[in-house]
Design an enzyme around this catalytic site. Sequence first.
Site, short mmCIF file in Angstrom:
data_model
loop_
_atom_site.label_atom_id
_atom_site.label_comp_id
_atom_site.label_asym_id
_atom_site.label_seq_id
_atom_site.Cartn_x
_atom_site.Cartn_y
_atom_site.Cartn_z
N GLU A 97 5.64 -6.29 4.05
CA GLU A 97 4.64 -5.65 4.90
C GLU A 97 3.23 -6.15 4.59
O GLU A 97 2.31 -5.91 5.38
CB GLU A 97 4.70 -4.13 4.75
CG GLU A 97 5.95 -3.49 5.34
CD GLU A 97 5.97 -3.49 6.86
OE1 GLU A 97 4.89 -3.55 7.47
OE2 GLU A 97 7.07 -3.42 7.44
N TYR A 153 0.25 1.50 4.00
CA TYR A 153 1.25 1.12 2.99
C TYR A 153 1.10 -0.34 2.61
O TYR A 153 1.06 -0.69 1.42
CB TYR A 153 2.65 1.40 3.54
CG TYR A 153 3.76 0.76 2.73
CD1 TYR A 153 4.09 1.22 1.47
CD2 TYR A 153 4.49 -0.31 3.25
CE1 TYR A 153 5.11 0.64 0.73
CE2 TYR A 153 5.51 -0.89 2.53
CZ TYR A 153 5.82 -0.41 1.28
OH TYR A 153 6.83 -1.00 0.55
N LYS A 209 0.02 -1.84 -1.04
CA LYS A 209 0.89 -2.78 -1.76
C LYS A 209 0.17 -4.08 -2.07
O LYS A 209 0.44 -4.72 -3.09
CB LYS A 209 2.14 -3.06 -0.92
CG LYS A 209 3.23 -2.01 -1.04
CD LYS A 209 3.89 -2.04 -2.42
CE LYS A 209 5.12 -1.17 -2.47
NZ LYS A 209 5.79 -1.23 -3.79
N THR A 232 5.96 -6.26 -1.18
CA THR A 232 6.68 -6.07 0.08
C THR A 232 6.26 -7.07 1.15
O THR A 232 5.11 -7.55 1.17
CB THR A 232 6.42 -4.65 0.63
OG1 THR A 232 6.96 -4.52 1.95
CG2 THR A 232 4.92 -4.36 0.71
#
Length: 346
Positions: free
Chosen positions: A131, A157, A161, A129
């Site tokens: 992010e 998160y 990831k 991701t």
Amino acid sequence: MIKKALITGVAGQDGRHLAKLLDKKGYQVFGTLRGQLEASHPRYQGVQRDMPFLKIMIADSLDLSALTRAVKEIKPDEVYNLAAISHVGYSFHNPLLTADVTAKGVLNILEAIRLAGLQDKTRFYQASTSEMFGGLEYNRPDQGYDESAAFHPRSPYGVAKLYGYWITRNYRESYGMYATNGILFNHEGENRGPEFVTRKISLAVARIKAGDQEYLELGNLDAKRDWGYAGDYVEGMWRILQQDQPEDYVLATGETHSVRDFCNLAFQVIGLTITWKGEGEDEVGLDQDGIMRIKINSEYYRPAEVDLLLGDPSKAEQKLGWSRHTSFGDLVKLMVDKDLERLSAS
């Protein structure tokens, strides 16, 4: 020979799009559902109704034994790991569960492939991701993040990831596995969960049109994201696993829009023009009749915000021949129209 593909997290937005794409390409498609689900369970039946071609396997990404059994039984040519706790805001409230599922879950699936003796046969895709890039002060986001950009995640998160990203690379380098990362920037669509801001907006707009809701509450209106359509991005996932050599790729549109922009376009679909007044937490969005349609709720602010995410998909465009087909405006209209359709049918 017919190829076999296993999709973890098949009930999610990307899983549904990907499963249907692979079915059209002639694959035999398997997908995992977690929990004690029998064929009579509503969630099981809902997935089967939407994807009658799908062979459902009950296996949680935290259960290595169940995953290993599933992999041994299927002997998949390709595994797409889409299972994750994938909501950034939720990860702040549930960081331990996010770490277990989103980080350790990746390791379990890689180990299942290896323990099944399929490390030389099965190609593995990890859903990474944008992010992971995170904080603005550590990068040059105005030029777009590519595969060489530095990581600095700003949420549990994103951190989880990042573990998944690196353990995937580690298994590629340690065991010679065909293991890849697709670093996807925000991708939305009609199957997005209502807890995500884009679907929250489209659903609220549909409810306002139907007279079931008066206004929408949001947090940071100025957060900018590189938003694309999930249906376009699953084609990129598939293309990543069709290359001769395993590599990591950024999938993005190369343009950003703010939450405010998304709201403006969403309300235009139902014939409302939003005018913004006030500042900070006192800002509101009024329609052309002066009725408040959007207000700020400080509870939706995150402890650490990522203000801007912009991707550079040059490598994917050049090496995979991939690019997005759905414009930002078309994406917003698609989502609002689908929620209007759902409400009218209910």
